[in-house]
Design a protein around this motif. Structure first.
Motif, PDB file in Angstrom:
ATOM      1  N   PRO A   9      -6.025  -8.994   1.782  1.00  0.00           N
ATOM      2  CA  PRO A   9      -7.470  -8.989   1.518  1.00  0.00           C
ATOM      3  C   PRO A   9      -8.026  -7.601   1.237  1.00  0.00           C
ATOM      4  N   GLN A  10      -7.438  -6.575   1.859  1.00  0.00           N
ATOM      5  CA  GLN A  10      -7.907  -5.212   1.618  1.00  0.00           C
ATOM      6  C   GLN A  10      -7.723  -4.800   0.164  1.00  0.00           C
ATOM      7  N   ASP A  11      -6.740  -5.385  -0.501  1.00  0.00           N
ATOM      8  CA  ASP A  11      -6.464  -5.025  -1.895  1.00  0.00           C
ATOM      9  C   ASP A  11      -7.265  -5.862  -2.887  1.00  0.00           C
ATOM     10  N   LEU A  12      -7.728  -7.017  -2.453  1.00  0.00           N
ATOM     11  CA  LEU A  12      -8.493  -7.892  -3.347  1.00  0.00           C
ATOM     12  C   LEU A  12      -9.951  -7.447  -3.481  1.00  0.00           C
ATOM     13  N   VAL A  13     -10.428  -6.708  -2.472  1.00  0.00           N
ATOM     14  CA  VAL A  13     -11.803  -6.180  -2.508  1.00  0.00           C
ATOM     15  C   VAL A  13     -11.724  -4.677  -2.267  1.00  0.00           C
ATOM     16  N   PRO A  14     -11.675  -3.869  -3.321  1.00  0.00           N
ATOM     17  CA  PRO A  14     -11.486  -2.424  -3.166  1.00  0.00           C
ATOM     18  C   PRO A  14     -12.685  -1.715  -2.547  1.00  0.00           C
ATOM     19  N   SER A  15     -12.405  -0.633  -1.861  1.00  0.00           N
ATOM     20  CA  SER A  15     -13.445   0.203  -1.258  1.00  0.00           C
ATOM     21  C   SER A  15     -13.920   1.252  -2.255  1.00  0.00           C
ATOM     22  N   ILE A  16     -15.183   1.633  -2.156  1.00  0.00           N
ATOM     23  CA  ILE A  16     -15.694   2.633  -3.092  1.00  0.00           C
ATOM     24  C   ILE A  16     -15.305   4.052  -2.666  1.00  0.00           C
ATOM     25  N   GLU A  17     -15.119   4.286  -1.358  1.00  0.00           N
ATOM     26  CA  GLU A  17     -14.814   5.663  -0.913  1.00  0.00           C
ATOM     27  C   GLU A  17     -13.350   5.899  -0.578  1.00  0.00           C
ATOM     28  N   THR A  18     -12.553   4.852  -0.526  1.00  0.00           N
ATOM     29  CA  THR A  18     -11.116   5.015  -0.329  1.00  0.00           C
ATOM     30  C   THR A  18     -10.374   4.144  -1.345  1.00  0.00           C
ATOM     31  N   PRO A  19      -9.192   4.607  -1.798  1.00  0.00           N
ATOM     32  CA  PRO A  19      -8.535   5.858  -1.421  1.00  0.00           C
ATOM     33  C   PRO A  19      -9.394   7.067  -1.782  1.00  0.00           C
ATOM     34  N   PHE A  20      -9.190   8.161  -1.051  1.00  0.00           N
ATOM     35  CA  PHE A  20     -10.033   9.340  -1.207  1.00  0.00           C
ATOM     36  C   PHE A  20     -10.196   9.707  -2.675  1.00  0.00           C
ATOM     37  N   ARG A  21     -11.448   9.866  -3.096  1.00  0.00           N
ATOM     38  CA  ARG A  21     -11.753   9.995  -4.511  1.00  0.00           C
ATOM     39  C   ARG A  21     -11.465  11.382  -5.088  1.00  0.00           C
ATOM     40  N   HIS A  22     -11.130  12.352  -4.244  1.00  0.00           N
ATOM     41  CA  HIS A  22     -10.654  13.607  -4.796  1.00  0.00           C
ATOM     42  C   HIS A  22      -9.163  13.515  -5.116  1.00  0.00           C
ATOM     43  N   LEU A  23      -8.532  12.421  -4.702  1.00  0.00           N
ATOM     44  CA  LEU A  23      -7.124  12.175  -5.009  1.00  0.00           C
ATOM     45  C   LEU A  23      -6.952  11.023  -5.992  1.00  0.00           C
ATOM     46  N   HIS A  24      -7.873  10.073  -5.946  1.00  0.00           N
ATOM     47  CA  HIS A  24      -7.803   8.886  -6.796  1.00  0.00           C
ATOM     48  C   HIS A  24      -9.170   8.678  -7.461  1.00  0.00           C
ATOM     49  N   PRO A  25      -9.304   8.987  -8.737  1.00  0.00           N
ATOM     50  CA  PRO A  25     -10.600   8.928  -9.433  1.00  0.00           C
ATOM     51  C   PRO A  25     -11.258   7.555  -9.370  1.00  0.00           C
ATOM     52  N   LEU A  26     -12.564   7.566  -9.516  1.00  0.00           N
ATOM     53  CA  LEU A  26     -13.354   6.340  -9.479  1.00  0.00           C
ATOM     54  C   LEU A  26     -13.165   5.469 -10.721  1.00  0.00           C
ATOM     55  N   SER A  27     -12.443   5.957 -11.695  1.00  0.00           N
ATOM     56  CA  SER A  27     -12.241   5.197 -12.930  1.00  0.00           C
ATOM     57  C   SER A  27     -11.581   3.847 -12.674  1.00  0.00           C
ATOM     58  N   ALA A  28     -10.818   3.747 -11.583  1.00  0.00           N
ATOM     59  CA  ALA A  28     -10.188   2.469 -11.246  1.00  0.00           C
ATOM     60  C   ALA A  28     -11.244   1.401 -10.966  1.00  0.00           C
TER      61      ALA A  28
ATOM     62  N   ASP B 217      -0.275   2.721   1.547  1.00  0.00           N
ATOM     63  CA  ASP B 217      -1.255   3.789   1.733  1.00  0.00           C
ATOM     64  C   ASP B 217      -2.514   3.432   0.954  1.00  0.00           C
ATOM     65  N   ARG B 218      -3.520   2.915   1.634  1.00  0.00           N
ATOM     66  CA  ARG B 218      -4.768   2.527   0.981  1.00  0.00           C
ATOM     67  C   ARG B 218      -5.855   3.592   1.126  1.00  0.00           C
ATOM     68  N   ILE B 219      -5.574   4.639   1.881  1.00  0.00           N
ATOM     69  CA  ILE B 219      -6.583   5.656   2.153  1.00  0.00           C
ATOM     70  C   ILE B 219      -6.320   6.935   1.372  1.00  0.00           C
ATOM     71  N   GLY B 220      -5.085   7.388   1.423  1.00  0.00           N
ATOM     72  CA  GLY B 220      -4.716   8.634   0.773  1.00  0.00           C
ATOM     73  C   GLY B 220      -4.031   9.552   1.770  1.00  0.00           C
ATOM     74  N   GLY B 221      -2.706   9.505   1.788  1.00  0.00           N
ATOM     75  CA  GLY B 221      -1.965  10.350   2.718  1.00  0.00           C
ATOM     76  C   GLY B 221      -1.765   9.752   4.083  1.00  0.00           C
ATOM     77  N   ARG B 222      -2.104   8.468   4.264  1.00  0.00           N
ATOM     78  CA  ARG B 222      -1.917   7.836   5.577  1.00  0.00           C
ATOM     79  C   ARG B 222      -1.361   6.422   5.384  1.00  0.00           C
ATOM     80  N   PRO B 223      -0.050   6.286   5.143  1.00  0.00           N
ATOM     81  CA  PRO B 223       0.550   4.952   5.021  1.00  0.00           C
ATOM     82  C   PRO B 223       0.389   4.166   6.314  1.00  0.00           C
ATOM     83  N   MET B 224       0.047   2.888   6.190  1.00  0.00           N
ATOM     84  CA  MET B 224      -0.148   2.044   7.367  1.00  0.00           C
ATOM     85  C   MET B 224       0.509   0.692   7.150  1.00  0.00           C
ATOM     86  N   GLU B 225       1.000   0.119   8.238  1.00  0.00           N
ATOM     87  CA  GLU B 225       1.592  -1.210   8.171  1.00  0.00           C
ATOM     88  C   GLU B 225       0.510  -2.227   7.814  1.00  0.00           C
ATOM     89  N   ASN B 226       0.824  -3.162   6.947  1.00  0.00           N
ATOM     90  CA  ASN B 226      -0.129  -4.217   6.606  1.00  0.00           C
ATOM     91  C   ASN B 226      -0.588  -4.987   7.840  1.00  0.00           C
TER      92      ASN B 226
END
Length: 332
Positions: free
Chosen positions: A110-129, A284-293
């Motif tokens: 579910p975390q991947d079906l509804v993306p967050s606007i502030e993560t993954p960190f936008r200085h690492l992953h542009p908002l173009s996605a 890793d859905r945040i940026g630099g912090r891999p987490m178990e589903n």
């Protein structure tokens, strides 16, 4: 506007120009939890999160038909994402019938079906996605209302806010951070005192709730305010309310066909937590912090705080919350 940069060695915000020196770089900091926190416009964030939020506020381009799911962390975010996705996409992804076995919630987190606007960190992953997602977009955030990109409010984008009993929030937060902290461990007493003092990620929790509560009273057609405990007590009723707010109400035929009940079942903790996509793997859905589903699924129980907090701790937090919410009409 010049953007602050995150220095990899010092882990603090470094301004790109004098304009930022009066904002990000000058905010108070505090040690606690797993790293230094920055009090960014009244909200406690990690330095990386503060940098990301600064970029989002400056660069995110909302659309009038965007729907934003807003939560304080550990308040049922994953559940709300699943329910909202199932409700809004049921015409293309039926929850009953021959095609129900191919539903995206059975194969995607579910975390991947509804993306967050502030993560993954936008200085690492542009908002173009996010720009590439077709309308109407279903998005999420942990931001308090005062930190939302201004255009979201100006355009009147609809917001669904889900809150939770603060005692359950602090316990769930403590368990989650100790599980995903890559060796970090904080004693419950320490975590509790930080939380009660208002210092927690995206906190203080009372300010977070109050911001959306007040907007829901002022603009009930724009902000739907929900409580986790109430949803757990009557999930079907709240799914109907959610569908009405999202402008995709259930028809009488759908209700008779059991569509509402099937949405509840599909999105239940028992169902989602048992699926391989949610119970195994690391992302890793945040940026630099891999987490178990599986870390997004613990107990989902109302009142689990009783198994962790002492009566004295409970009374202390209750008193703080009651004082902070006094006169607002919001209670837990």
């Amino acid at each position: 506007m010049a953007q602050a940069q995150l220095d990899a060695e010092s882990n603090v915000l470094v301004p790109a120009g004098e304009e930022e020196d009066d904002s990000l770089a000058s905010f108070p900091t505090r040690e606690g939890w797993w790293t230094t926190f920055v009090l960014y416009h009244g909200c406690w964030l990690t330095p990386q999160a503060a940098t990301s939020v600064s970029l989002v506020r400056a660069q995110f381009a909302p659309r009038p038909d965007d729907v934003l799911l807003a939560t304080y962390p550990k308040c049922g975010t994953t559940w709300l994402k699943a329910l909202s996705f199932a409700v809004t996409n049921r015409s293309s992804h039926p929850v009953v019938g021959a095609c129900a076995g191919d539903h995206p919630l059975l194969t995607s987190h579910p975390q991947d079906l509804v993306p967050s606007i502030e993560t993954p960190f936008r200085h690492l992953h542009p908002l173009s996605a996010l720009d590439a997602i077709p309308s109407p977009r279903l998005l999420s955030t942990h931001l308090p209302h005062q930190l939302l990109p201004p255009r979201i409010v100006e355009l009147g984008c609809r917001i669904v806010y889900l809150c939770r009993e603060p005692k359950d929030v602090v316990v769930s937060t403590w368990h989650f951070m100790n599980k995903v902290g890559n060796g970090f461990f904080l004693d419950l007493d320490e975590a509790f005192e930080l939380f009660v003092d208002g210092c927690s990620l995206y906190g203080p929790v009372w300010d977070h709730c109050l911001g959306y509560w007040k907007k829901s009273i002022q603009e009930p057609d724009t902000v739907l305010f929900l409580k986790y405990d109430d949803m757990m007590a009557d999930p079907a009723g709240h799914v109907k309310k959610l569908a009405e707010f999202l402008r995709v109400p259930f028809t009488d035929d759908e209700v008779r066909a059991g569509v509402v009940d099937e949405v509840v079942r599909l999105c239940s903790f028992e169902r989602l937590s048992s699926l391989p996509v949610n119970s195994s793997g690391v992302v890793d859905r945040i940026g630099g912090r891999p987490m178990e589903n599986s870390s997004y699924f613990r107990k989902a129980k109302v009142g689990d705080w009783k198994n962790n907090l002492t009566e004295e701790m409970a009374q202390k937090l209750d008193a703080v919350i009651a004082e902070k919410l006094k006169g607002s009409g919001l209670t837990f």
